[in-house]
Motif scaffolding. Structure first.
Motif, PDB file in Angstrom:
ATOM      1  N   GLU A 129       0.756  -1.889   0.100  1.00  0.00           N
ATOM      2  CA  GLU A 129       0.454  -0.168  -0.313  1.00  0.00           C
ATOM      3  C   GLU A 129       0.941   1.590  -0.085  1.00  0.00           C
ATOM      4  O   GLU A 129       0.407   2.576  -0.733  1.00  0.00           O
ATOM      5  CB  GLU A 129      -0.474  -0.023   1.222  1.00  0.00           C
ATOM      6  N   ILE A 130       2.056   1.186   0.549  1.00  0.00           N
ATOM      7  CA  ILE A 130       2.932   2.866   0.623  1.00  0.00           C
ATOM      8  C   ILE A 130       4.341   2.351  -0.570  1.00  0.00           C
ATOM      9  O   ILE A 130       5.372   3.180  -0.543  1.00  0.00           O
ATOM     10  CB  ILE A 130       3.732   2.713   1.884  1.00  0.00           C
ATOM     11  N   ALA A 132       5.146   3.030  -3.778  1.00  0.00           N
ATOM     12  CA  ALA A 132       4.732   4.296  -4.576  1.00  0.00           C
ATOM     13  C   ALA A 132       5.697   3.776  -6.160  1.00  0.00           C
ATOM     14  O   ALA A 132       5.395   4.169  -7.383  1.00  0.00           O
ATOM     15  CB  ALA A 132       5.266   5.606  -4.356  1.00  0.00           C
ATOM     16  N   ALA A 308      -0.648   5.754  -1.963  1.00  0.00           N
ATOM     17  CA  ALA A 308       1.099   5.309  -1.471  1.00  0.00           C
ATOM     18  C   ALA A 308       1.307   6.301  -0.575  1.00  0.00           C
ATOM     19  O   ALA A 308       1.620   6.452   0.579  1.00  0.00           O
ATOM     20  CB  ALA A 308       1.921   4.934  -1.869  1.00  0.00           C
TER      21      ALA A 308
END
Length: 321
Positions: A129-130, A132, A308
């Motif tokens: 989810e983070i 990027a 993100a």
């Protein structure tokens, strides 16, 4: 906690670190968001949309730094951070270009200003989810292939292009897949691990060539099957990019061959790469790089990046509480 969002100042950058939807997510979690005026305009998000999502829109970036404890960007600012009212305890979030900015990042840490780098987020099931970098790399691989193809001569573009992709990470697989959108030949993929073959073939590669440190397999391929287009994506995040195309390799290429080096900010796969430039070598080979290929799809890239950013900010706040 107050979160600040800057208007991007890197050349030709139109993405934004946080969209109105991202602001809404943070507002729902109890955070305040301050957005520099015009921050989302290049990606299609007006100031009124930010206000409607709960953000305070301010006229200048100095106000963002004065108010925010976390300041988010996409690319490192073109202005000097020392010109801003930075204070100890501030966190700077975004791509940090640690290969080139390591000394500045260390200096800021000495002043109590932390830099959280999306460039260094590990790629695993706990960080999706983070992550990027993966989402931006996916866009960069596809855009880099398309833009490199435009630099080929009209005669080459009139037939199916023969491409070579160095690296089988997210960007490399996206570049491989992009070939099918132009009805080009199935690219050859170069990887350093045999287990990458399955993913490369699934993405649309016609052939996978495992390459070792001596580069013998790559050199043999260049000599026997000269490509029209080479897309360079080989790098382990947080590390220096391996130099796969040296001067001897470039001598094997025909005039008009185009090399797109997506990893120049990590040192580049090609010895002739000049960051953010397109150069033509004496033998007619064209080498190009741009640091912000995803900005060609600014709205979609901003939405993915903002997801993100919001997730990372919530994680930072949770750890600080």
């Amino acid at each position: 906690m107050i979160v600040g969002v800057l208007r991007e100042t890197a050349p030709r950058e139109s993405r934004v670190a946080l969209t109105p939807e991202g602001v809404r997510k943070l507002s729902t979690a109890g955070l305040q968001v301050v957005v520099e005026e015009g921050a989302g305009r290049g990606a299609g998000f007006g100031d009124s949309a930010y206000r409607a999502s709960g953000a305070l829109v301010v006229a200048d970036r100095a106000t963002v730094f004065e108010r925010a404890g976390i300041v988010a960007w996409v690319k490192p600012p073109a202005f000097e951070l020392d010109s801003m009212p930075l204070r100890a305890g501030t966190t700077l979030l975004g791509f940090q270009d640690p290969h080139y900015r390591r000394d500045e990042i260390d200096r800021l840490r000495g002043l109590g200003v932390e830099s959280v780098a999306f460039d260094l987020v590990p790629r695993d099931d706990t960080t999706t989810e983070i992550d990027a970098l993966s989402t931006m790399s996916r866009i960069a691989g596809a855009v880099g292939y398309a833009e490199g193809r435009k630099l080929l001569t009209p005669q080459v573009r009139a037939r199916p292009v023969r491409a070579l992709v160095l690296g089988c990470g997210v960007a490399g697989l996206a570049a491989i897949a992009a070939a099918s959108t132009f009805d080009d030949e199935k690219p050859t993929a170069i990887g350093n691990r045999p287990e990458q073959e399955t993913a490369a073939l699934a993405a649309g590669a016609g052939r996978f060539v495992p390459n070792q440190d001596d580069n013998a397999a790559l050199l043999d391929h260049l000599a026997t099957t000269p490509p029209d287009l080479i897309v360079c994506t080989a790098v382990h995040r947080g590390s220096h990019a391996p130099r796969l195309l040296d001067h001897g390799s470039l001598d094997l290429l025909a005039p008009g061959t185009v090399i797109v080096d997506l990893v120049a900010k990590a040192g580049g796969n090609c010895v002739a790469t000049v960051p953010d430039s397109t150069v033509t070598l004496p033998n007619g080979v064209v080498v190009t790089h741009r640091s912000n290929y995803p900005t060609a799809r600014a709205e979609a890239a901003s939405q993915a990046y903002a997801a993100a950013t919001a997730a990372m900010i919530l994680r930072i706040v949770q750890r600080q509480s």
